[in-house]
Write an enzyme that holds these catalytic residues in place. Structure first.
Site, mmCIF file in Angstrom:
data_model
loop_
_atom_site.group_PDB
_atom_site.id
_atom_site.type_symbol
_atom_site.label_atom_id
_atom_site.label_comp_id
_atom_site.label_asym_id
_atom_site.label_seq_id
_atom_site.Cartn_x
_atom_site.Cartn_y
_atom_site.Cartn_z
ATOM 1 N N GLY A 9 0.794 -1.219 0.000
ATOM 2 C CA GLY A 9 0.000 0.000 0.000
ATOM 3 C C GLY A 9 0.828 1.271 0.000
ATOM 4 N N ASP A 10 2.034 1.213 0.539
ATOM 5 C CA ASP A 10 2.959 2.358 0.515
ATOM 6 C C ASP A 10 4.380 1.816 0.476
ATOM 7 O OD1 ASP A 10 4.078 4.854 0.550
ATOM 8 O OD2 ASP A 10 3.659 5.261 2.658
ATOM 9 N N PHE A 11 4.700 1.127 -0.614
ATOM 10 C CA PHE A 11 5.984 0.436 -0.757
ATOM 11 C C PHE A 11 7.056 1.458 -1.127
ATOM 12 C CE2 PHE A 11 9.100 -2.605 -2.086
ATOM 13 C CZ PHE A 11 8.730 -3.823 -1.531
ATOM 14 N N SER A 12 7.376 2.319 -0.180
ATOM 15 C CA SER A 12 8.344 3.393 -0.411
ATOM 16 C C SER A 12 9.670 3.078 0.270
ATOM 17 C CB SER A 12 7.804 4.725 0.104
ATOM 18 O OG SER A 12 7.567 4.670 1.491
#
EC number: 2.7.1.95
Length: 271
Positions: A197-200
């Site tokens: 979902g927020d693969f940063s």
């Protein structure tokens, strides 16, 4: 960015009585990266033990903290994530206390050792493949959208989209313009997997060239694989555009779907 850049020392925050014993004897610091409306603290052990993280959210952000707790407990059976030490929920607030995963963020590693960039990107691609290989049938959490239509307009209608934080390509845009641009890219064939979902870069921890875990999983759930690919693709542009192409190649995609990448880059602007 080192730990000093990420944090600033602070006094101990108030916690519910049932959580107080877990946080005694720690040195507190307020995290300055990626708080997303919640207060995030790192609790440094004074005795050589493991550090902890505390996330506190009020009102709507209390739901975000609760969502993260649920996902941490589920993901723990599949990949390396922080362990839940304690969780408290009241009608208007939520506190989540977790273990800290040892290592540096992928962002920190790339900033401090650019020579390691290929190793880091390959490790990120390998970890993403592992995450996406989790059977969708075992996950009950749906993400924002399928490509039969657009996601909920809640963030736009609530006026909470931070238009000042849009990527350079969309400087000066309104949230409605982002929405309309997404609409023009539809329909897209769905390819659902379990996503972060927020693969940063700030959410992946690395030790000796390998990803040892991920954090900030409150948006994890079933979505198109390009959701994670687009977020990481966008992060890598800061360092070297060729790393973006290496990412998708190492992930296993010979010819990336540029429309899907663009759709998910636009989608991420709204959250």
């Amino acid at each position: 960015m080192n730990d000093i850049d990420r944090e600033e020392p602070c006094a101990a925050a108030a916690v519910p009585e049932s959580m107080a014993a877990h946080v005694m004897g720690y040195k507190w610091a307020r995290d300055k990266v990626g708080q997303s409306g919640c207060a995030v603290y790192r609790l440094h052990s004074k005795s050589g033990g493991s550090d902890l993280f505390l996330k506190h959210g009020k009102d709507a952000f209390a739901d975000d903290v609760t969502d993260e707790m649920v996902r941490l407990r589920w993901l723990a059976g599949h990949i390396s994530v922080p362990s839940v030490v304690s969780f408290v929920r009241t009608p208007n607030q939520a506190w989540l206390l977790t273990t800290a995963i040892h290592g540096k963020t992928a962002y920190q590693v790339l900033k401090s050792d650019f020579g390691a960039r290929l190793v880091v990107v390959d490790a990120l691609a390998a970890f993403m493949r592992r995450l996406h290989a989790i059977p969708v049938s075992e996950c009950s959490v749906q993400q924002w959208t399928t490509h039969a239509g657009l996601p909920e307009r809640g963030s736009i209608e609530a006026g909470v989209v931070d238009v000042d934080d849009f990527d350079k390509e969309r400087e000066g845009w309104t949230a409605e313009q982002v929405w309309e641009a997404m609409h023009r890219l539809l329909p897209l064939a769905p390819d659902p997997v379990v996503t972060h979902g927020d693969f940063s870069l700030d959410n992946l921890l690395i030790v000796e060239g390998k990803v040892v875990g991920c954090i900030d999983v409150g948006r994890a759930g079933i979505a198109d694989r390009y959701q994670d690919l687009a977020v990481l693709w966008n992060c890598l542009e800061e360092f070297e555009p060729s790393l973006q192409e290496r990412l998708v190649a190492q992930y296993g995609i010979a010819d990336p779907d540029r429309r899907k990448l663009q759709f998910h880059l636009l989608l991420d602007e709204l959250f």
